[in-house]
Design an enzyme around this catalytic site. Structure first.
Site, PDB file in Angstrom:
ATOM      1  N   HIS A 170      -4.463  -9.770  -8.940  1.00 17.30           N
ATOM      2  CA  HIS A 170      -4.274  -9.309  -7.508  1.00 17.30           C
ATOM      3  C   HIS A 170      -4.172  -7.771  -7.821  1.00 17.30           C
ATOM      4  O   HIS A 170      -4.555  -7.145  -6.582  1.00 17.30           O
ATOM      5  CB  HIS A 170      -3.285  -9.861  -6.696  1.00 17.30           C
ATOM      6  CG  HIS A 170      -3.527 -11.319  -6.300  1.00 17.30           C
ATOM      7  ND1 HIS A 170      -4.194 -11.635  -5.062  1.00 17.30           N
ATOM      8  CD2 HIS A 170      -3.588 -12.497  -7.020  1.00 17.30           C
ATOM      9  CE1 HIS A 170      -4.385 -13.001  -5.093  1.00 17.30           C
ATOM     10  NE2 HIS A 170      -3.864 -13.549  -6.138  1.00 17.30           N
ATOM     11  N   ASP A 379      -4.487   0.469  -5.421  1.00 22.83           N
ATOM     12  CA  ASP A 379      -4.137  -0.756  -4.844  1.00 22.83           C
ATOM     13  C   ASP A 379      -5.430  -1.873  -5.143  1.00 22.83           C
ATOM     14  O   ASP A 379      -6.410  -1.617  -5.247  1.00 22.83           O
ATOM     15  CB  ASP A 379      -4.244  -0.793  -3.254  1.00 22.83           C
ATOM     16  CG  ASP A 379      -3.137  -1.781  -2.728  1.00 22.83           C
ATOM     17  OD1 ASP A 379      -2.933  -2.823  -3.275  1.00 22.83           O
ATOM     18  OD2 ASP A 379      -2.659  -1.370  -1.774  1.00 22.83           O
TER      19      ASP A 379
HETATM   20  C1  GDG Z   1      -1.139  -7.594  -3.869  1.00 25.21           C
HETATM   21  C2  GDG Z   1      -1.893  -6.364  -4.268  1.00 25.21           C
HETATM   22  C3  GDG Z   1      -4.145  -7.158  -2.941  1.00 25.21           C
HETATM   23  C4  GDG Z   1       3.262  -6.050   5.221  1.00 25.21           C
HETATM   24  N1  GDG Z   1       4.535  -5.838   5.890  1.00 25.21           N
HETATM   25  C5  GDG Z   1       4.629  -6.816   6.603  1.00 25.21           C
HETATM   26  C6  GDG Z   1       3.717  -7.699   6.626  1.00 25.21           C
HETATM   27  N2  GDG Z   1       2.950  -7.456   5.422  1.00 25.21           N
HETATM   28  C7  GDG Z   1       1.642  -8.149   4.931  1.00 25.21           C
HETATM   29  C8  GDG Z   1       0.428  -7.207   5.234  1.00 25.21           C
HETATM   30  C9  GDG Z   1      -0.490  -8.011   4.290  1.00 25.21           C
HETATM   31  C10 GDG Z   1       0.443  -8.087   3.252  1.00 25.21           C
HETATM   32  O1  GDG Z   1       1.842  -8.146   3.717  1.00 25.21           O
HETATM   33  C11 GDG Z   1       0.436  -6.871   2.140  1.00 25.21           C
HETATM   34  O2  GDG Z   1      -0.971  -7.091   1.508  1.00 25.21           O
HETATM   35  P1  GDG Z   1      -1.507  -5.932   0.661  1.00 25.21           P
HETATM   36  O3  GDG Z   1      -2.821  -6.424   0.113  1.00 25.21           O
HETATM   37  O4  GDG Z   1      -1.664  -4.701   1.309  1.00 25.21           O
HETATM   38  O5  GDG Z   1      -0.591  -5.579  -0.435  1.00 25.21           O
HETATM   39  P2  GDG Z   1       0.343  -6.266  -1.679  1.00 25.21           P
HETATM   40  O6  GDG Z   1       1.541  -6.802  -1.178  1.00 25.21           O
HETATM   41  O7  GDG Z   1       0.885  -5.328  -2.714  1.00 25.21           O
HETATM   42  O8  GDG Z   1      -0.644  -7.309  -2.386  1.00 25.21           O
HETATM   43  C12 GDG Z   1      -3.178  -5.814  -3.173  1.00 25.21           C
HETATM   44  C13 GDG Z   1      -3.007  -8.433  -2.579  1.00 25.21           C
HETATM   45  O9  GDG Z   1      -2.127  -8.732  -3.441  1.00 25.21           O
HETATM   46  C14 GDG Z   1      -4.037  -9.489  -2.417  1.00 25.21           C
HETATM   47  O10 GDG Z   1      -4.745  -9.700  -3.484  1.00 25.21           O
HETATM   48  O11 GDG Z   1      -4.701  -6.982  -1.552  1.00 25.21           O
HETATM   49  O12 GDG Z   1      -3.987  -4.880  -3.598  1.00 25.21           O
HETATM   50  O13 GDG Z   1      -1.202  -5.331  -4.650  1.00 25.21           O
HETATM   51  O14 GDG Z   1      -1.036  -9.112   4.758  1.00 25.21           O
HETATM   52  O15 GDG Z   1       0.047  -7.632   6.558  1.00 25.21           O
HETATM   53  N3  GDG Z   1       3.643  -8.865   7.054  1.00 25.21           N
HETATM   54  C15 GDG Z   1       4.699  -9.405   7.983  1.00 25.21           C
HETATM   55  N4  GDG Z   1       5.624  -8.252   8.244  1.00 25.21           N
HETATM   56  C16 GDG Z   1       5.563  -6.905   7.529  1.00 25.21           C
HETATM   57  O16 GDG Z   1       6.424  -6.170   7.888  1.00 25.21           O
HETATM   58  N5  GDG Z   1       4.646 -10.200   8.638  1.00 25.21           N
END
Ligand code: GDG
Length: 483
Positions: A170, A379
């Site tokens: 990821h 990312d």
């Molecule tokens: C890893 C990789 C890759 C965030 N704050 C809240 C909340 N979130 C949710 C977001 C989104 C998720 O969490 C974060 O996803 P990301 O993709 O932005 O980042 P990582 O957690 O670092 O994920 C990344 C991912 O894996 C998938 O392969 O895209 O690059 O680092 O869905 O909305 N959700 C809630 N409250 C929050 O305060 N409910």
């Protein structure tokens, strides 16, 4: 669109293959409250009945048992094991998040390394393998997720597990010059070759992996990412992750009428615009640089003062880790400086919260925001960028500002792409977005929407499993036994 399970059915004439997902943390149905984290969100969107999900419970204590704790919900079985305090420290805190996470995000300066942590990392992967083996059926398809579990297939193979095993990373993957900075990186790379399929979000990450394999292991891949290592065929694929955009868009529309969104709108009097950032509180997300960019906007273009408010939701994560505690203190200081400098008695430019917000509420917040600001320093993909697009009102969509170092920038080229280290560039992009005419906003959004609706979570899952289930073999290898 076929579900993961129906897809497996189509690929198998005799029996239904069970899907076994393995990830470090398992999002247990018994756990309440909003969760921040991309992996759990993406797989939850793609999860189907019949699946077994195995991993760590999130508990660490003095006493651990080897037998997995099993629970079921909505026809999905969840099996978890606990970690001892020593395992938690060596495997999770130090090696996974203190060595691998900074390395894979190009932050060598933050990478720590101790041989005993690497040994702990390997030992926990062996313990995962021992516990998982007791639950496996011969025709299961095993799909392993993320950097905590690079050596899991190797450990399973040592126990005689012959099932098809796939791995998806990821995070980004780094080129050989960086990977080689990690002591014993060649061991990890060799371990990755015990998988049948290894998946990445982008071509760049796959290319970096294949360069490492060539330089460090002497194996050469064909144009399709297939190579042989010690007689085993490995297939490196590109499979960008997505979201469930229909569901997210519906959430955004429903939530626009919720009390939270109403209160948020009421807090923006007159024509004041909202800019939003939503991230786990992590140094890879570039929050300090983003805030500096916003401060540059207010300093160099005073016409935007009082006209825009920035809401940053930064849910706390990995709080036991020193670098994350330091980051939190740094951000408290940066936010305080900016608000002290620009606030008026009736306007606070930067609203900063470190509590998680409910997912449906987030969707409504995205819809209310004229600017979505997604500027990680690195990312793997970044799902927030896709969620922001899915949440917009087609008649009056907002503008996405996106880091060129997020995997999502490969797909979402109609966003305003910025160098996240350049606060002037972030300020310029914010100004462009705040003054963009509705026609251009709509054009850009429609192009982005098409892409978000094309590469969904379900499509991601389908592509990966079709590679994993397929009885494809490298032309130079012996045929694999059909699983
Ligand atoms: C890893 C990789 C890759 C965030 N704050 C809240 C909340 N979130 C949710 C977001 C989104 C998720 O969490 C974060 O996803 P990301 O993709 O932005 O980042 P990582 O957690 O670092 O994920 C990344 C991912 O894996 C998938 O392969 O895209 O690059 O680092 O869905 O909305 N959700 C809630 N409250 C929050 O305060 N409910």
């Amino acid at each position: 669109m076929p579900s993961c399970v129906s897809l497996l059915d189509q690929n198998r004439e005799d029996a239904v293959a069970r899907l076994v997902i393995v990830s470090n943390r398992v999002p247990l149905p018994s756990e309440r409250g909003p969760r921040a984290g991309g992996l759990a969100v993406a797989l939850a969107d793609a999860l189907r009945p019949g699946t077994l999900w195995f991993g760590w419970s999130g508990r660490h204590s003095g006493t651990v048992t080897q037998t997995p704790y099993v629970q079921s919900a909505d026809s999905v079985t969840y099996a978890t094991i606990d970690l001892s305090e020593h395992e938690y420290r060596t495997f999770y805190v130090h090696f996974s998040n203190g060595s691998l996470w900074p390395l894979l995000h190009f932050r060598l300066g933050l990478m720590g390394y101790r041989g005993e942590d690497f040994d702990g990392y390997l030992a926990v992967n062996r313990r995962f393998a021992d516990a998982l083996k007791t639950l496996l059926r011969p025709d299961d398809l095993i799909w392993v997720h993320d950097y905590h579990l690079f050596p899991l297939a190797e450990a399973l193979r040592e126990l005689g597990v012959a099932n098809r095993i796939g791995f998806f990373l990821h995070t980004p993957f780094v080129p050989p010059a960086l990977l080689q900075a990690l002591p014993r990186a060649d061991h990890l790379l060799q371990a990755m070759c015990a998988y049948d399929v290894v998946g990445f979000h982008t071509r760049t990450y796959r290319q970096a992996f294949l360069e490492c394999v060539t330089e460090m292991l002497g194996a050469r891949a064909d144009h399709d990412g297939r190579f042989l290592y010690r007689g085993r065929p490995v297939h490196a694929i590109v499979d960008p992750i997505g979201i469930d955009p229909d569901r997210f868009a519906a959430n955004a529309e429903d939530s626009a009428r919720s009390m939270e969104v109403r209160l948020l709108r009421e807090s923006l009097p007159g024509s004041r615009s909202l800019a939003i950032g939503v991230d786990r509180l992590d140094y890879s997300k570039g929050l300090a640089n983003r805030f500096e960019g916003f401060a540059r906007l207010l300093a160099t273009r005073p016409e935007h003062r009082r006209q825009v408010s920035f809401l940053q939701v930064a849910a706390r994560s990995r709080e036991d880790i020193g670098d994350y505690q330091r980051l939190r203190r740094e951000l408290d200081r940066v936010v305080g400086d900016i608000n002290g400098r620009f606030s008026e008695f009736d306007w606070v430019p930067l609203r900063y919260m470190t509590r998680a917000v409910r997912r449906t509420t987030l969707a409504g917040f995205f819809r209310a925001a004229r600017l979505g600001v997604v500027t990680p320093l690195r990312d793997g993909m970044n799902l927030v960028a896709k969620e922001y697009i899915a949440a917009q009102d087609p008649v009056d969509p907002g503008v996405l500002i996106l880091s060129r170092f997020a995997g999502a920038a490969d797909e979402l080229t109609e966003a305003l792409l910025v160098n996240p280290y350049d606060s002037d560039a972030i300020a310029d992009a914010m100004h462009t977005a705040l003054t963009m005419q509705p026609v251009e906003r709509q054009e850009r959004w429609r192009a982005l929407r098409d892409k978000v609706w094309q590469n969904t979570a379900s499509h991601y899952c389908e592509v990966f499993l079709s590679h994993l289930a397929a009885d494809e073999v490298h032309p130079h290898s012996r045929r694999l036994r059909a699983v």
